[in-house]
Design a protein around this motif. Structure first.
Motif, mmCIF file in Angstrom:
data_model
loop_
_atom_site.group_PDB
_atom_site.id
_atom_site.type_symbol
_atom_site.label_atom_id
_atom_site.label_comp_id
_atom_site.label_asym_id
_atom_site.label_seq_id
_atom_site.Cartn_x
_atom_site.Cartn_y
_atom_site.Cartn_z
ATOM 1 N N GLY A 198 1.027 -1.215 0.017
ATOM 2 C CA GLY A 198 0.011 0.165 -0.385
ATOM 3 C C GLY A 198 0.808 0.912 -0.114
ATOM 4 O O GLY A 198 0.578 2.482 -0.796
ATOM 5 N N LEU A 199 1.970 0.683 0.620
ATOM 6 C CA LEU A 199 2.952 2.425 1.058
ATOM 7 C C LEU A 199 4.005 2.966 -0.718
ATOM 8 O O LEU A 199 4.030 3.664 -0.415
ATOM 9 N N LEU A 200 3.865 1.209 -1.158
ATOM 10 C CA LEU A 200 4.674 1.554 -2.088
ATOM 11 C C LEU A 200 3.383 2.455 -3.378
ATOM 12 O O LEU A 200 4.062 3.535 -3.980
ATOM 13 N N GLY A 201 2.822 1.554 -2.890
ATOM 14 C CA GLY A 201 1.682 2.657 -4.366
ATOM 15 C C GLY A 201 1.178 3.314 -4.158
ATOM 16 O O GLY A 201 1.549 3.979 -5.353
ATOM 17 N N LEU A 202 0.881 4.255 -3.200
ATOM 18 C CA LEU A 202 1.037 5.208 -2.153
ATOM 19 C C LEU A 202 2.580 6.193 -3.261
ATOM 20 O O LEU A 202 1.776 6.922 -4.081
ATOM 21 N N GLY A 203 3.315 5.600 -2.574
ATOM 22 C CA GLY A 203 3.956 6.570 -2.749
ATOM 23 C C GLY A 203 5.220 6.829 -5.027
ATOM 24 O O GLY A 203 5.563 7.762 -4.909
ATOM 25 N N VAL A 204 4.483 5.694 -5.367
ATOM 26 C CA VAL A 204 4.550 6.095 -6.603
ATOM 27 C C VAL A 204 3.605 6.670 -7.824
ATOM 28 O O VAL A 204 3.994 7.695 -7.798
ATOM 29 N N GLY A 205 2.418 6.900 -6.212
ATOM 30 C CA GLY A 205 0.961 7.554 -6.979
ATOM 31 C C GLY A 205 1.116 9.137 -6.964
ATOM 32 O O GLY A 205 1.551 10.117 -7.633
ATOM 33 N N THR A 206 2.587 9.026 -6.009
ATOM 34 C CA THR A 206 2.005 10.465 -5.281
ATOM 35 C C THR A 206 3.486 11.452 -5.946
ATOM 36 O O THR A 206 3.879 12.834 -6.528
ATOM 37 N N LEU B 93 4.616 10.856 -9.286
ATOM 38 C CA LEU B 93 3.679 10.752 -10.437
ATOM 39 C C LEU B 93 3.652 12.235 -10.609
ATOM 40 O O LEU B 93 3.550 12.465 -11.090
ATOM 41 N N VAL B 94 2.356 11.910 -9.516
ATOM 42 C CA VAL B 94 1.755 13.782 -9.715
ATOM 43 C C VAL B 94 2.071 14.509 -9.278
ATOM 44 O O VAL B 94 2.443 15.889 -9.991
ATOM 45 N N LEU B 95 3.606 14.900 -8.280
ATOM 46 C CA LEU B 95 4.113 15.711 -7.947
ATOM 47 C C LEU B 95 4.566 15.817 -9.189
ATOM 48 O O LEU B 95 5.253 17.394 -9.681
ATOM 49 N N THR B 96 5.477 14.502 -9.857
ATOM 50 C CA THR B 96 6.313 15.429 -11.686
ATOM 51 C C THR B 96 5.285 16.147 -12.178
ATOM 52 O O THR B 96 6.338 16.540 -12.892
ATOM 53 N N ALA B 97 4.462 15.464 -12.464
ATOM 54 C CA ALA B 97 3.390 16.162 -13.627
ATOM 55 C C ALA B 97 2.417 17.109 -13.237
ATOM 56 O O ALA B 97 2.695 18.068 -14.493
ATOM 57 N N PHE B 98 3.025 17.775 -12.293
ATOM 58 C CA PHE B 98 2.655 19.136 -11.576
ATOM 59 C C PHE B 98 4.029 19.697 -11.106
ATOM 60 O O PHE B 98 4.075 20.828 -10.561
ATOM 61 N N GLN B 99 4.723 19.549 -11.230
ATOM 62 C CA GLN B 99 6.398 19.532 -11.233
ATOM 63 C C GLN B 99 6.435 21.080 -11.333
ATOM 64 O O GLN B 99 6.880 22.273 -10.675
ATOM 65 N N ASP B 100 5.752 22.557 -12.776
ATOM 66 C CA ASP B 100 6.111 23.619 -13.666
ATOM 67 C C ASP B 100 4.590 24.343 -12.285
ATOM 68 O O ASP B 100 5.146 25.481 -12.211
ATOM 69 N N ASN B 101 4.043 23.615 -11.888
ATOM 70 C CA ASN B 101 3.270 24.490 -11.074
ATOM 71 C C ASN B 101 3.205 24.404 -8.946
ATOM 72 O O ASN B 101 3.394 25.854 -8.814
ATOM 73 N N ILE B 102 4.105 23.626 -8.852
ATOM 74 C CA ILE B 102 4.821 23.296 -7.537
ATOM 75 C C ILE B 102 6.118 24.509 -7.206
ATOM 76 O O ILE B 102 6.324 25.153 -5.852
ATOM 77 N N VAL B 103 6.967 24.582 -8.338
ATOM 78 C CA VAL B 103 8.056 25.253 -9.080
ATOM 79 C C VAL B 103 7.553 26.887 -8.250
ATOM 80 O O VAL B 103 6.710 27.379 -8.494
ATOM 81 N N PHE B 104 8.100 27.639 -7.245
ATOM 82 C CA PHE B 104 7.526 29.216 -6.519
ATOM 83 C C PHE B 104 7.733 30.416 -7.444
ATOM 84 O O PHE B 104 7.249 30.479 -7.800
ATOM 85 N N PHE B 105 8.637 29.697 -8.356
ATOM 86 C CA PHE B 105 9.177 31.309 -8.844
ATOM 87 C C PHE B 105 10.216 30.930 -10.729
ATOM 88 O O PHE B 105 10.369 29.723 -10.254
#
Lengths: 251, 165
Positions: free
Chosen positions: B14-22, B24-36
């Protein structure tokens, strides 16, 4: 592992450790607070404002460490049905929430004069705010069920799911650019290095030790009272059962 | 398999799956998470010019012109530079060589009009005497960490002074 599952055994060990951690906490606070808040030098850019860090960084460190403790306890509870692991997680949670709140508030008080704003939605600040909500969610969920066993399980699962946030908080300043400064400790090829001068790093480490020892001391106290409360509950229940049996026999 | 083992594997998976999922999501939103973004991002046209965004970098030496509350200055990542105009109070830490983050929009003439300017504090903490001593010995690098680490990601200082150590 299962040696600690016995409450009597566990309390014997915890009671033996308690004077040491409590004593260390007192000693470190007595040494650390005057250095941190009075005698250590002001920073070349921040001036006296740097002293907020001596509360902020230990609070933030404990916010993460307490969550780690709770995640370990929740896992042991879910996998091995280890009752004391669950009790530890539950006893640690309110403290973790307070340290997280303290880190958020001190961070805001520092941010206003230094950055020019109380709050921004950068990766570090946002993930840390989520940690605060995870603590509140854990506390609320544990009490939300009639059946306390089910509440404990739901809260433990929430705690494990939320543990994914811990590495995100830690690495947020490395993975993305943020307003929050990067970590002051760097693990390089030539060991751990710090970008902080020794005269500021020393009081910080003393305060980190003091906060950590304080947490363990209060955790033991909280566990002791929880276990005693459970003992009293059980004694009452068995007394009531004996009373019922006697009453039935008399009839 | 005992029930305990099954629960253990379930939690780990469960934790592995959650980690991989997170991840992927964070990589996909990379440009939006960057502050400047950096002035180089602007120069390379990576940013939609009609959009508000934050730009971060070091305040270029000698670029600050103050006229009452009107301030103009340049922000640089040592590769590219962006001119910024701002009206309002600046944070105390604002000065030449300091890392700052400005939020605003690029106008038609190519200057960035900021509605907010924040000072970025680096991870360097030291008493004034130590800072003075470092400056005196020529081991000081404005805008870099104690060991020459850049203040901000995307800001790559060119070392002109001899680096420490």
């Amino acid at each position: 592992m299962h040696r600690f599952a016995n409450p009597t055994q566990f309390m014997r060990i915890a009671n033996a450790i308690f004077p040491w951690v409590a004593g260390l906490a007192v000693i470190l606070f007595v040494i650390g607070l005057p250095i941190a808040l009075v005698t250590s030098p002001p920073d070349y850019q921040q001036g006296e404002t740097v002293r907020i860090m001596y509360i902020h960084v230990p609070s933030a460190w404990l916010a993460l460490m307490v969550y780690g403790t709770m995640a370990g306890g929740s896992a042991a509870f879910l996998i091995w049905r280890h009752p004391i692991a669950n009790l530890t997680a539950k006893a640690a949670a309110p403290m973790g929430a307070v340290f997280t709140g303290l880190a958020l508030v001190t961070g805001m008080l520092w941010g206003q004069p230094m950055w020019g704003t109380f709050w921004v939605w950068d990766a570090r600040l946002t993930s840390f705010l989520i940690l605060f909500f995870l603590y509140l969610g854990y506390l609320a969920l544990g009490d939300a069920f009639e059946d306390s066993e089910r509440g404990d399980k739901a809260a433990a699962i929430l705690c494990l799911v939320g543990s994914i946030n811990i590495p995100i908080i830690h690495f947020s300043v490395t993975w993305w650019n943020t307003l929050h400064q990067p970590s002051i400790m760097k693990l390089g090829g030539d060991g751990v290095k710090s970008s902080v001068d020794g005269s500021i790093l020393l009081p910080l480490f003393v305060m980190l030790g003091a906060f950590t020892m304080y947490f363990f001391a209060v955790l033991i106290l909280r566990l002791r009272s929880e276990l005693l409360a459970a003992k009293i509950r059980n004694a009452r229940l068995s007394q009531a059962a004996v009373g019922d049996a006697l009453g039935q026999a008399a009839e | 398999m005992t029930r305990k083992k099954r629960r253990l594997y379930f939690v780990i998976l469960g934790l592995l799956g959650l980690g991989v999922g997170t991840a992927l999501v964070l990589t996909a939103f990379q440009d939006n998470i960057v502050f400047f973004r950096s002035p180089t991002d602007v120069a390379e046209g990576k940013i939609n010019p009609t959009q508000r965004f934050r730009v971060g970098g070091l305040v270029e030496e000698g670029s600050v012109v103050k006229d009452g509350e009107n301030v103009s200055f340049a922000v640089t990542d040592m590769t590219n530079t962006l001119h910024i105009k701002y009206v309002g109070l600046l944070p105390d830490l604002f000065r030449e060589g300091q890392g700052i983050i400005a939020e605003g929009k690029i106008e038609n003439d190519g200057t960035f009009v900021a509605s907010e300017v924040l000072a970025k504090h680096d991870e360097k903490y030291m008493p004034r005497e130590v800072a003075d001593a470092l400056k005196k010995s020529g081991r000081w690098q404005e805008g870099t960490g104690k060991d020459g680490a850049p203040v901000a990601q995307g800001v790559k200082p060119v070392s002109t002074a001899p680096t420490s150590e």
